[in-house]
Motif scaffolding. Structure first.
Motif, PDB file in Angstrom:
ATOM      1  N   MET A 303      84.418 -85.474  74.464  1.00  0.00           N
ATOM      2  CA  MET A 303      83.003 -85.346  74.106  1.00  0.00           C
ATOM      3  C   MET A 303      82.799 -85.620  72.617  1.00  0.00           C
ATOM      4  SD  MET A 303      80.845 -82.852  72.503  1.00  0.00           S
ATOM      5  CE  MET A 303      82.032 -81.540  72.447  1.00  0.00           C
ATOM      6  N   LEU A 304      83.681 -85.060  71.790  1.00  0.00           N
ATOM      7  CA  LEU A 304      83.541 -85.269  70.335  1.00  0.00           C
ATOM      8  C   LEU A 304      83.730 -86.749  69.987  1.00  0.00           C
ATOM      9  CD1 LEU A 304      85.480 -82.120  69.111  1.00  0.00           C
ATOM     10  CD2 LEU A 304      83.028 -82.546  68.821  1.00  0.00           C
ATOM     11  N   ASP A 305      84.719 -87.397  70.607  1.00  0.00           N
ATOM     12  CA  ASP A 305      84.946 -88.818  70.349  1.00  0.00           C
ATOM     13  C   ASP A 305      83.721 -89.629  70.779  1.00  0.00           C
ATOM     14  OD1 ASP A 305      87.434 -88.049  69.458  1.00  0.00           O
ATOM     15  OD2 ASP A 305      88.504 -88.703  71.265  1.00  0.00           O
ATOM     16  N   TYR A 306      83.150 -89.245  71.937  1.00  0.00           N
ATOM     17  CA  TYR A 306      81.945 -89.929  72.427  1.00  0.00           C
ATOM     18  C   TYR A 306      80.799 -89.770  71.424  1.00  0.00           C
ATOM     19  CZ  TYR A 306      78.120 -91.295  75.516  1.00  0.00           C
ATOM     20  OH  TYR A 306      77.021 -91.919  76.034  1.00  0.00           O
ATOM     21  N   CYS A 307      80.650 -88.547  70.904  1.00  0.00           N
ATOM     22  CA  CYS A 307      79.581 -88.288  69.926  1.00  0.00           C
ATOM     23  C   CYS A 307      79.812 -89.086  68.640  1.00  0.00           C
ATOM     24  CB  CYS A 307      79.499 -86.791  69.611  1.00  0.00           C
ATOM     25  SG  CYS A 307      78.848 -85.832  70.982  1.00  0.00           S
ATOM     26  N   GLY A 308      81.080 -89.214  68.249  1.00  0.00           N
ATOM     27  CA  GLY A 308      81.404 -90.021  67.077  1.00  0.00           C
ATOM     28  C   GLY A 308      81.002 -91.479  67.285  1.00  0.00           C
ATOM     29  N   GLU A 309      81.353 -92.023  68.465  1.00  0.00           N
ATOM     30  CA  GLU A 309      81.033 -93.425  68.776  1.00  0.00           C
ATOM     31  C   GLU A 309      79.533 -93.661  68.857  1.00  0.00           C
ATOM     32  OE1 GLU A 309      82.942 -94.869  72.461  1.00  0.00           O
ATOM     33  OE2 GLU A 309      84.745 -93.884  71.644  1.00  0.00           O
ATOM     34  N   HIS A 310      78.813 -92.708  69.429  1.00  0.00           N
ATOM     35  CA  HIS A 310      77.388 -92.904  69.696  1.00  0.00           C
ATOM     36  C   HIS A 310      76.501 -92.160  68.706  1.00  0.00           C
ATOM     37  CE1 HIS A 310      78.123 -94.965  73.566  1.00  0.00           C
ATOM     38  NE2 HIS A 310      79.217 -94.219  73.535  1.00  0.00           N
ATOM     39  N   ASN A 311      77.134 -91.584  67.700  1.00  0.00           N
ATOM     40  CA  ASN A 311      76.408 -90.882  66.638  1.00  0.00           C
ATOM     41  C   ASN A 311      75.473 -89.809  67.188  1.00  0.00           C
ATOM     42  OD1 ASN A 311      76.264 -90.529  63.930  1.00  0.00           O
ATOM     43  ND2 ASN A 311      74.687 -92.063  63.586  1.00  0.00           N
ATOM     44  N   ILE A 312      76.000 -88.961  68.052  1.00  0.00           N
ATOM     45  CA  ILE A 312      75.214 -87.879  68.652  1.00  0.00           C
ATOM     46  C   ILE A 312      75.572 -86.562  67.965  1.00  0.00           C
ATOM     47  CG2 ILE A 312      74.848 -86.511  70.754  1.00  0.00           C
ATOM     48  CD1 ILE A 312      75.347 -89.097  72.343  1.00  0.00           C
ATOM     49  N   THR A 313      74.563 -85.858  67.458  1.00  0.00           N
ATOM     50  CA  THR A 313      74.768 -84.535  66.862  1.00  0.00           C
ATOM     51  C   THR A 313      73.596 -83.642  67.248  1.00  0.00           C
ATOM     52  OG1 THR A 313      73.696 -85.279  64.828  1.00  0.00           O
ATOM     53  CG2 THR A 313      76.115 -85.307  64.839  1.00  0.00           C
ATOM     54  N   ALA A 314      73.680 -82.389  66.851  1.00  0.00           N
ATOM     55  CA  ALA A 314      72.600 -81.442  67.140  1.00  0.00           C
ATOM     56  C   ALA A 314      71.524 -81.514  66.050  1.00  0.00           C
ATOM     57  CB  ALA A 314      73.167 -80.033  67.224  1.00  0.00           C
ATOM     58  N   ASP A 315      70.316 -81.088  66.407  1.00  0.00           N
ATOM     59  CA  ASP A 315      69.257 -80.904  65.415  1.00  0.00           C
ATOM     60  C   ASP A 315      69.402 -79.471  64.906  1.00  0.00           C
ATOM     61  OD1 ASP A 315      68.595 -83.324  66.450  1.00  0.00           O
ATOM     62  OD2 ASP A 315      66.494 -82.836  66.873  1.00  0.00           O
ATOM     63  N   VAL A 316      69.587 -79.307  63.602  1.00  0.00           N
ATOM     64  CA  VAL A 316      69.956 -77.980  63.099  1.00  0.00           C
ATOM     65  C   VAL A 316      69.086 -77.532  61.928  1.00  0.00           C
ATOM     66  CG1 VAL A 316      72.365 -78.405  63.762  1.00  0.00           C
ATOM     67  CG2 VAL A 316      71.666 -78.772  61.387  1.00  0.00           C
ATOM     68  N   GLU A 317      69.109 -76.231  61.703  1.00  0.00           N
ATOM     69  CA  GLU A 317      68.545 -75.636  60.493  1.00  0.00           C
ATOM     70  C   GLU A 317      69.684 -74.854  59.832  1.00  0.00           C
ATOM     71  OE1 GLU A 317      65.170 -72.334  59.315  1.00  0.00           O
ATOM     72  OE2 GLU A 317      64.734 -73.662  61.008  1.00  0.00           O
ATOM     73  N   VAL A 318      70.069 -75.271  58.638  1.00  0.00           N
ATOM     74  CA  VAL A 318      71.201 -74.638  57.955  1.00  0.00           C
ATOM     75  C   VAL A 318      70.721 -73.416  57.184  1.00  0.00           C
ATOM     76  CG1 VAL A 318      73.014 -74.984  56.227  1.00  0.00           C
ATOM     77  CG2 VAL A 318      72.437 -76.833  57.807  1.00  0.00           C
ATOM     78  N   ILE A 319      71.436 -72.300  57.349  1.00  0.00           N
ATOM     79  CA  ILE A 319      71.050 -71.045  56.686  1.00  0.00           C
ATOM     80  C   ILE A 319      72.249 -70.434  55.950  1.00  0.00           C
ATOM     81  CG2 ILE A 319      69.194 -70.420  58.279  1.00  0.00           C
ATOM     82  CD1 ILE A 319      71.347 -68.476  59.586  1.00  0.00           C
ATOM     83  N   PRO A 320      71.982 -69.659  54.900  1.00  0.00           N
ATOM     84  CA  PRO A 320      73.049 -68.828  54.339  1.00  0.00           C
ATOM     85  C   PRO A 320      73.293 -67.641  55.276  1.00  0.00           C
ATOM     86  CG  PRO A 320      70.996 -68.410  53.187  1.00  0.00           C
ATOM     87  CD  PRO A 320      70.706 -69.498  54.183  1.00  0.00           C
ATOM     88  N   ILE A 321      74.498 -67.097  55.261  1.00  0.00           N
ATOM     89  CA  ILE A 321      74.839 -66.043  56.222  1.00  0.00           C
ATOM     90  C   ILE A 321      73.994 -64.787  56.011  1.00  0.00           C
ATOM     91  CG2 ILE A 321      76.729 -64.930  54.927  1.00  0.00           C
ATOM     92  CD1 ILE A 321      78.210 -65.107  57.806  1.00  0.00           C
ATOM     93  N   GLN A 322      73.483 -64.618  54.801  1.00  0.00           N
ATOM     94  CA  GLN A 322      72.651 -63.445  54.504  1.00  0.00           C
ATOM     95  C   GLN A 322      71.361 -63.442  55.338  1.00  0.00           C
ATOM     96  OE1 GLN A 322      74.093 -65.468  52.260  1.00  0.00           O
ATOM     97  NE2 GLN A 322      75.589 -64.139  51.270  1.00  0.00           N
TER      98      GLN A 322
END
Ligand SMILES: [Zn+2]
Ligand SMILES: [Zn+2]
Length: 348
Positions: A303-322
């Motif tokens: 799955m990861l290799d497939y995502c690398g080939e097809h440029n598939i990632t999640a839509d995310v919101e990055v937060i500090p752990i606090q």
């Protein structure tokens, strides 16, 4: 031993707070990873609150872990310092049963070791997850992350990604298939991306009208507001395959009616109520209800290799752990598009 910083729940339902503990020094087959990002999964909330009665404390949650390899044991072949690596929902298994030999470690006959809220194979060490600065894992359970993927967006592939990829591969979703995804959250948005990428005609089924534009943006071809009776009727007996990502209780018969004869309804969410389906609803039309749990290590790498080939990632919101408690509140209110990911620099 390797000292690490983390955030942990010390007791059932506790607010996460800073917690220092030690990881084991790398054994000959171990990989030591400095964690850069960790995705936030609904499972984290369930386990902190002991919703399934299986929780172990103190608990450092997190099973969507990515980072850089900083050290490896002397027999490690797959990894070297500097590599981009990931750890998902599993950190060990018996490695010797039929399932492990088939690469289905999640079904290990002798009990797979989950990444947190579990005991390691020694029976005493509590496995601790990715809301921490580092982790030490046997190389069999470490994934190679494609270098072209942005780390924060790639982290959720390790749970949300494989959870939705695996059932669609298992049931050969692809061109010519009419596929529906129930729910557009962390799992659902990944499912839409994969199903579209596999060439299927994809419909999102949702109770929120506001998700229509998002579904289209993610590549879905159609959107059905399931609370609208006319819209729901319009897809009666339509789909070959429905992936059900809901974790709240719901009526499975409502969605079975949307499958064509021979169609499959595959569940990846875990509502606490039983599935209540009259046999007439599946026998007369040869329909199938099935479940699916993450994926084994070989398929997760695929799955990861497939995502690398097809440029598939999640839509995310990055937060500090606090901000983790605030993030949980927003997740419970479905106020996230679509995955929180913790920037572990905030723990340094
Ligand atoms: Zn998860
Ligand atoms: Zn096994």
């Amino acid at each position: 031993m390797i000292p690490v910083k983390s955030y942990a729940a010390q007791t059932e339902g506790a607010t996460l707070a800073p917690y220092n503990f030690e990881r084991r020094s790398p054994r000959p087959h171990d990989v030591h990873i400095e964690i850069t990002y960790c995705g936030v999964c609904h499972t984290d909330i369930h386990l902190i609150n002991n919703d399934w009665g299986i929780s172990i404390y103190p608990m450092v949650p997190g099973h969507e872990i990515v980072g850089r390899v900083v050290a490896v044991g002397e027999h490690v072949k797959k990894f070297k310092p500097g590599d981009f690596a990931g750890v998902g929902c599993l950190v060990d298994s018996c490695r010797d049963c039929d399932y492990c030999n088939e690469g289905l470690e999640q079904h290990c006959a002798n009990g797979a070791v989950y990444t947190y809220s579990a005991y390691e194979k020694d029976g005493t060490t509590i496995a601790q997850g990715g809301y921490s600065t580092g982790i030490v894992v046997d190389e069999r359970f470490v994934l190679k992350m494609p270098e072209n993927l942005e780390p924060s967006k790639a982290a959720p592939l390790l749970c949300a990604g494989i959870t939705t990829y695996s059932p669609m591969r298992q049931w050969n979703v692809g061109k010519g298939h009419k596929v529906a995804i129930i729910g557009l959250g962390g799992l659902g948005h990944m499912a839409v991306k994969f199903a579209v990428s596999f060439g299927a005609e994809v419909t999102v089924l949702s109770t929120h009208a506001g998700k229509k534009a998002d579904a289209e943006k993610l590549g879905a071809h159609d959107f059905i507001l399931t609370t609208d009776e006319e819209q729901a009727k319009s897809v009666a007996s339509k789909f070959d395959f429905i992936l059900d990502t809901l974790s709240a209780s719901h009526d499975y018969n409502f969605y079975l009616a949307m499958l064509r004869a021979g169609g499959k309804l595959v569940c990846v969410g875990l509502p606490s109520e039983s599935i209540n389906v009259p046999s007439f609803n599946i026998v007369f039309t040869r329909k199938c209800i099935a479940g699916s749990l993450i994926g084994g290590l070989p398929e997760t790498q695929e799955m990861l290799d497939y995502c690398g080939e097809h440029n598939i990632t999640a839509d995310v919101e990055v937060i500090p752990i606090q901000q983790i408690s605030e993030a949980y509140k927003r997740m419970l209110a479905s106020d996230i598009k679509y995955r929180f990911v913790i920037d572990m620099k905030s723990l340094q």
